[in-house]
Enzyme design. Structure first.
Site, PDB file in Angstrom:
ATOM      1  N   HIS A 162      47.031  26.294  96.307  1.00  0.00           N
ATOM      2  CA  HIS A 162      47.249  27.601  96.960  1.00  0.00           C
ATOM      3  C   HIS A 162      48.332  28.413  96.243  1.00  0.00           C
ATOM      4  O   HIS A 162      48.978  29.256  96.858  1.00  0.00           O
ATOM      5  CB  HIS A 162      47.660  27.444  98.434  1.00  0.00           C
ATOM      6  CG  HIS A 162      46.831  26.458  99.202  1.00  0.00           C
ATOM      7  ND1 HIS A 162      45.737  26.813  99.956  1.00  0.00           N
ATOM      8  CD2 HIS A 162      46.924  25.108  99.297  1.00  0.00           C
ATOM      9  CE1 HIS A 162      45.204  25.731 100.499  1.00  0.00           C
ATOM     10  NE2 HIS A 162      45.893  24.674 100.112  1.00  0.00           N
ATOM     11  N   SER A 283      55.845  47.955  76.054  1.00  0.00           N
ATOM     12  CA  SER A 283      55.549  49.153  76.838  1.00  0.00           C
ATOM     13  C   SER A 283      56.131  50.344  76.089  1.00  0.00           C
ATOM     14  O   SER A 283      57.184  50.246  75.466  1.00  0.00           O
ATOM     15  CB  SER A 283      56.187  49.031  78.216  1.00  0.00           C
ATOM     16  OG  SER A 283      56.384  50.312  78.763  1.00  0.00           O
ATOM     17  N   LYS A 289      59.790  45.249  78.425  1.00  0.00           N
ATOM     18  CA  LYS A 289      58.521  44.601  78.771  1.00  0.00           C
ATOM     19  C   LYS A 289      57.783  44.013  77.589  1.00  0.00           C
ATOM     20  O   LYS A 289      57.848  44.492  76.468  1.00  0.00           O
ATOM     21  CB  LYS A 289      57.605  45.617  79.480  1.00  0.00           C
ATOM     22  CG  LYS A 289      58.111  45.927  80.864  1.00  0.00           C
ATOM     23  CD  LYS A 289      57.087  46.667  81.664  1.00  0.00           C
ATOM     24  CE  LYS A 289      56.027  45.724  82.173  1.00  0.00           C
ATOM     25  NZ  LYS A 289      54.989  46.469  82.899  1.00  0.00           N
ATOM     26  N   GLU A 296      45.037  39.541  79.793  1.00  0.00           N
ATOM     27  CA  GLU A 296      44.431  40.424  80.804  1.00  0.00           C
ATOM     28  C   GLU A 296      43.022  40.828  80.398  1.00  0.00           C
ATOM     29  O   GLU A 296      42.114  40.921  81.229  1.00  0.00           O
ATOM     30  CB  GLU A 296      45.293  41.674  81.009  1.00  0.00           C
ATOM     31  CG  GLU A 296      46.654  41.373  81.609  1.00  0.00           C
ATOM     32  CD  GLU A 296      47.546  42.600  81.598  1.00  0.00           C
ATOM     33  OE1 GLU A 296      48.360  42.748  80.659  1.00  0.00           O
ATOM     34  OE2 GLU A 296      47.421  43.435  82.499  1.00  0.00           O
TER      35      GLU A 296
END
Ligand code: ARG
Length: 466
Positions: A162, A283, A289, A296
């Site tokens: 979970h 970024s 970042k 992704e």
């Protein structure tokens, strides 16, 4: 052109030239099936050789045909060939060019053959090659994981259910879970090749042919195990394409789960791994970042691959036997899924091989969330002979106590623990560390480093032969 006159305001736009243009646009597949040129030429050469061998056409015509086809192959590969939409598909483009090159002998090539068995054999050859490419790529990914698993057979990390910390495991063990998944994909590929390794060539339009062809010969010449056994099925079967898409979808789904884990692991909050610069981006506005774009995109591209499976299943589900033009829609789905999967596998193999593993962060997280609670319960069962349910209850009280004191289980004092159960001794601390917890899970397939290493040895041997 006469269709120019038929221009109709209602059709408008790019089909202003009328129904002939619309028909050509919806009917043509050359835009994508030109990918099959090598298979088409290979199939035609094998067919012509068989026709000559069985005396159906003359030797001298066969020589012209083969020579012409080889010329066309060179023209296509050097970019000189002019594909024509008017000629619909790869089969007719090649045949028309052959007629230009060698004259009337070209017309003999299509004896005892139809475009229906022709496209079936071409596409099978292509899918079979692609299966082999996928198998190699899967092996590469598995090898990358085996290497990481070896380095990290004893690196502790939290295991999750979970997405909640459950029990400590090792990163090597986690890597080996993916080895199992991708090895199953590989075995699915091998099974599928075995099943589709039959040549449909010679089924002709649908019913076979009266010419004395030798289908065993063409099957062998094209590298198939044997010819298919039913002419109707031969031209209407696209199971091999569906199986390719199904296997691609399962494998993409595995890749997507891995991608999702990498996305989570590479957040500053987790910090379990750091992706190499090659597989991440910065970024444009937030200098701190480092985005896991490749992961992704692997996750996202899975949607495309899975969509193609549903797409082709839906194309096929209403088709009566045998061939219907609907089946022309099989190719773009398979080509796109194949290209996408190849890229996903390459990107993942790169990411897995390159990523830096932060052992300290993993170890720290492994000890949080009372991950050794089960070890405490097991100790009570083993040492004090408590029934597991009672041990579970005692452990729950220990966790509550630790929570109240805002410390880990291993930081409770012996007195704390004895206040919950007076049989507890000093020995309990030997199981409360994550390292010892992991080491104790020696059951077959368990997370103990020795067991992980055993599984690595097993897969190294098997993959070398797979
Ligand atoms: N372009 C067609 C396809 O990809 C080739 C087969 C056409 N056969 C026919 N009878 N129209 O399916």
């Amino acid at each position: 052109m006469s269709d120019k006159k038929a221009s109709n305001a209602m059709w408008g736009g790019r089909f202003a030239s009328g129904p002939a243009a619309i028909m050509e646009a919806i009917n043509a597949s050359i835009g994508f099936d030109k990918k099959l040129y090598a298979q088409d030429i290979r199939g035609s050469i094998a067919h012509s050789e068989m026709l000559a061998e069985t005396g159906i056409i003359e030797e001298k015509d066969q020589e012209k045909i083969a020579h012409g086809l080889n010329t066309i192959l060179k023209e296509i590969e050097s970019g000189k060939f002019e594909f024509s939409t008017r000629l619909e598909d790869i089969h007719m483009n090649v045949e028309a060019r052959l007629a230009e090159l060698i004259g009337p002998a070209a017309g003999r090539l299509h004896t005892a053959r139809s475009r229906n068995d022709q496209v079936a054999v071409d596409f099978r050859l292509w899918v079979k090659d692609e299966f082999h490419r996928v198998a190699e790529a899967l092996k590469g990914l598995i090898e990358a994981f085996l290497k990481r698993a070896e380095e990290h057979a004893a690196t502790v990390m939290p295991g999750f259910t979970h997405l909640q910390t459950a029990q400590p495991v090792t990163f090597g063990h986690h890597c080996m879970a993916y080895v199992e998944m991708f090895a199953r994909d590989l075995s699915r590929v091998r099974d599928a090749i075995e099943r589709m390794d039959e040549s449909p060539l010679g089924a002709a339009a649908l019913a076979g042919t009266g010419f004395p062809i030798d289908r065993f010969r063409t099957a062998k010449a094209l590298g198939f195990r044997e010819p298919t056994r039913n002419s109707l099925d031969s031209v209407s079967d696209r199971d091999y394409a569906l199986e390719f898409l199904a296997i691609a979808a399962i494998s993409a789904t595995h890749l997507s789960r891995l991608a999702e884990e990498i996305v989570i692991w590479s957040t500053p909050q987790f910090g379990f791994v750091r992706l190499s610069d090659s597989f991440s981006t910065g970024s444009s506005i937030m200098p701190q970042k480092k985005n896991p774009d490749a992961a992704e995109l692997v996750r996202a591209k899975t949607g495309r691959v899975n969509g193609h499976l549903i797409g082709l299943l839906t194309v096929m589900k209403g088709l009566p036997l045998t061939y219907s033009k609907d089946m022309q829609e099989d190719k773009e789905a398979v080509f796109d899924a194949a290209e996408t999967l190849d890229l996903m596998l390459a990107a993942m193999t790169g990411m897995v091989g390159d990523m830096q593993v932060n052992e300290t962060a993993m170890k720290k997280a492994a000890g949080s969330g009372y991950s050794t609670a089960t070890d405490l319960a097991d100790w009570l069962v083993r040492t004090l002979n408590l029934p597991f349910r009672e041990a579970h209850h005692v452990t729950g009280r220990a966790v509550a106590l630790a929570e109240g004191k805002k410390v880990g289980l291993e930081k409770l004092t012996l007195e704390d623990l004895q206040s919950i159960h007076d049989g507890i001794t000093d020995d309990i601390f030997s199981v409360l560390s994550v390292q010892n917890s992991v080491k104790s899970r020696t059951s077959f397939g368990g997370t103990a480093p020795a067991e992980v290493r055993r599984q690595i040895r097993y897969w190294k041997k098997r993959i070398a032969k797979a």
